[in-house]
Design an enzyme around this catalytic site. Structure first.
Site, mmCIF file in Angstrom:
data_model
loop_
_atom_site.group_PDB
_atom_site.id
_atom_site.type_symbol
_atom_site.label_atom_id
_atom_site.label_comp_id
_atom_site.label_asym_id
_atom_site.label_seq_id
_atom_site.Cartn_x
_atom_site.Cartn_y
_atom_site.Cartn_z
ATOM 1 N N LYS A 95 0.834 -1.211 0.000
ATOM 2 C CA LYS A 95 0.000 0.000 0.000
ATOM 3 C C LYS A 95 0.862 1.252 0.000
ATOM 4 O O LYS A 95 0.657 2.181 -0.799
ATOM 5 C CB LYS A 95 -0.917 0.016 1.220
ATOM 6 C CG LYS A 95 -1.815 1.240 1.306
ATOM 7 C CD LYS A 95 -2.317 1.496 2.703
ATOM 8 C CE LYS A 95 -1.286 2.223 3.543
ATOM 9 N NZ LYS A 95 -1.823 2.718 4.833
ATOM 10 N N CYS A 152 -19.270 5.958 4.165
ATOM 11 C CA CYS A 152 -19.194 4.492 4.234
ATOM 12 C C CYS A 152 -18.262 4.080 5.373
ATOM 13 O O CYS A 152 -17.192 3.506 5.160
ATOM 14 C CB CYS A 152 -18.714 3.938 2.895
ATOM 15 S SG CYS A 152 -19.051 2.166 2.691
ATOM 16 N N CYS A 183 -25.706 4.772 5.313
ATOM 17 C CA CYS A 183 -26.317 4.395 4.038
ATOM 18 C C CYS A 183 -27.446 5.344 3.622
ATOM 19 O O CYS A 183 -27.666 5.565 2.425
ATOM 20 C CB CYS A 183 -26.841 2.963 4.104
ATOM 21 S SG CYS A 183 -25.559 1.718 4.388
ATOM 22 N N CYS A 200 -26.021 8.099 1.612
ATOM 23 C CA CYS A 200 -25.072 7.722 0.559
ATOM 24 C C CYS A 200 -25.705 7.901 -0.815
ATOM 25 O O CYS A 200 -26.843 7.463 -1.051
ATOM 26 C CB CYS A 200 -24.635 6.270 0.745
ATOM 27 S SG CYS A 200 -23.469 5.708 -0.516
ATOM 28 N N CYS A 234 -25.725 -0.026 -4.350
ATOM 29 C CA CYS A 234 -24.712 -0.683 -3.531
ATOM 30 C C CYS A 234 -25.199 -2.058 -3.098
ATOM 31 O O CYS A 234 -26.311 -2.190 -2.557
ATOM 32 C CB CYS A 234 -24.385 0.162 -2.303
ATOM 33 S SG CYS A 234 -23.202 -0.624 -1.171
#
Length: 264
Positions: free
Chosen positions: A145, A225, A232, A235, A241
């Site tokens: 990463k 999120c 939600c 969102c 989703c």
């Protein structure tokens, strides 16, 4: 069956371009910690040269693991004021480095990594940082990463997707990666790693999106999120989703309402 991360190329949901576009639109207003304090936000005054800024980017990335952006940003700032060059860090006692970077996660271990990595930069790279993914990942404390982030930001090379916990989590929730992958020994596994996610995303996500997808989804993960109790209801992609309303307080409230209806 060939051994690899996935059994076959993963077909992403057909509406992924619309989902990505909607998240981009919602993120235009900013407001997430990553937007001002992410590792890629190293300002020009962090070091007088591109070489110096590359090293500060590497240091910030090394500190960022399991640490919130604000804490990483503050610790990096203290190192910059102290003297954030490979030569300076290599000559500084670990105890001093530890004090400077506290309270980042695993600060004692990271102080040791910083000192050892700085020595390598001085001895093998003429005071610069490694310029390949492989060489970066040979530095103590640097994983995939961090290496992808440093290549993308520090060297300006689009080398791959930097997948942190936010990108990993959101990709799974959106159905952008398969539910299971194939481990190195050829057996299916459900517990995917960020590296599994990176490999799958790079199969289908256009390379032009590889660098921007990290701060985009990190910010979405910080604001909406969330790891626990995702928001939600607010969102912008809750209608597309695969995991919308499956976790957190909203789902609990829905279950309570259903139970009450049954009792009535």
């Amino acid at each position: 069956m060939s051994h690899g991360t996935t059994q076959a190329p993963f077909p992403p949901p057909p509406d992924w371009p619309e989902v990505l576009s909607s998240i981009k639109q919602s993120r235009l207003k900013g407001g997430a910690p990553v937007d001002t304090m992410g590792c890629e936000k190293i300002s020009d005054d962090a070091a007088p040269s591109a070489k110096g800024r590359r090293f500060v980017t590497l240091v910030s990335a090394m500190l960022s693991s399991q640490t919130k952006d604000g804490i990483t940003h503050a610790a990096t700032g203290r190192l910059v004021r102290f003297g954030c060059t490979p030569e300076q860090i290599a000559e500084t006692p670990v105890e001093v480095l530890d004090d400077l970077i506290t309270p980042v996660g695993f600060h004692t271990r990271k102080a040791q990594y910083l000192k050892r990595a700085s020595r390598i930069c001085v001895q093998k790279w003429n005071g610069d940082i490694p310029n390949t993914l492989h060489a970066l990942m040979e530095l103590p404390g640097v994983g995939p990463k961090m290496a992808y982030l440093v290549m993308n930001v520090g060297w300006g090379q689009n080398s791959g997707i930097c997948v942190d916990v936010h990108v990993h989590r959101i990709a799974e929730r959106l159905g952008w990666v398969p539910k299971t992958v194939v481990s190195s020994n050829g057996t299916p596994k459900k517990n995917k790693s960020p590296e599994d996610t990176r490999k799958v995303l790079q199969q289908w996500l256009p390379q032009t999106e590889w660098v921007a997808i990290n701060p985009l989804l990190v910010g979405h993960g910080q604001l909406v999120c969330l790891p626990r109790n995702p928001r939600c209801a607010v969102c912008v992609v809750n209608d597309r989703c695969a995991s919308a309303f499956e976790e957190g307080t909203e789902k609990k409230a829905e279950k309570k309402l259903e139970a009450k209806k049954k009792d009535d």
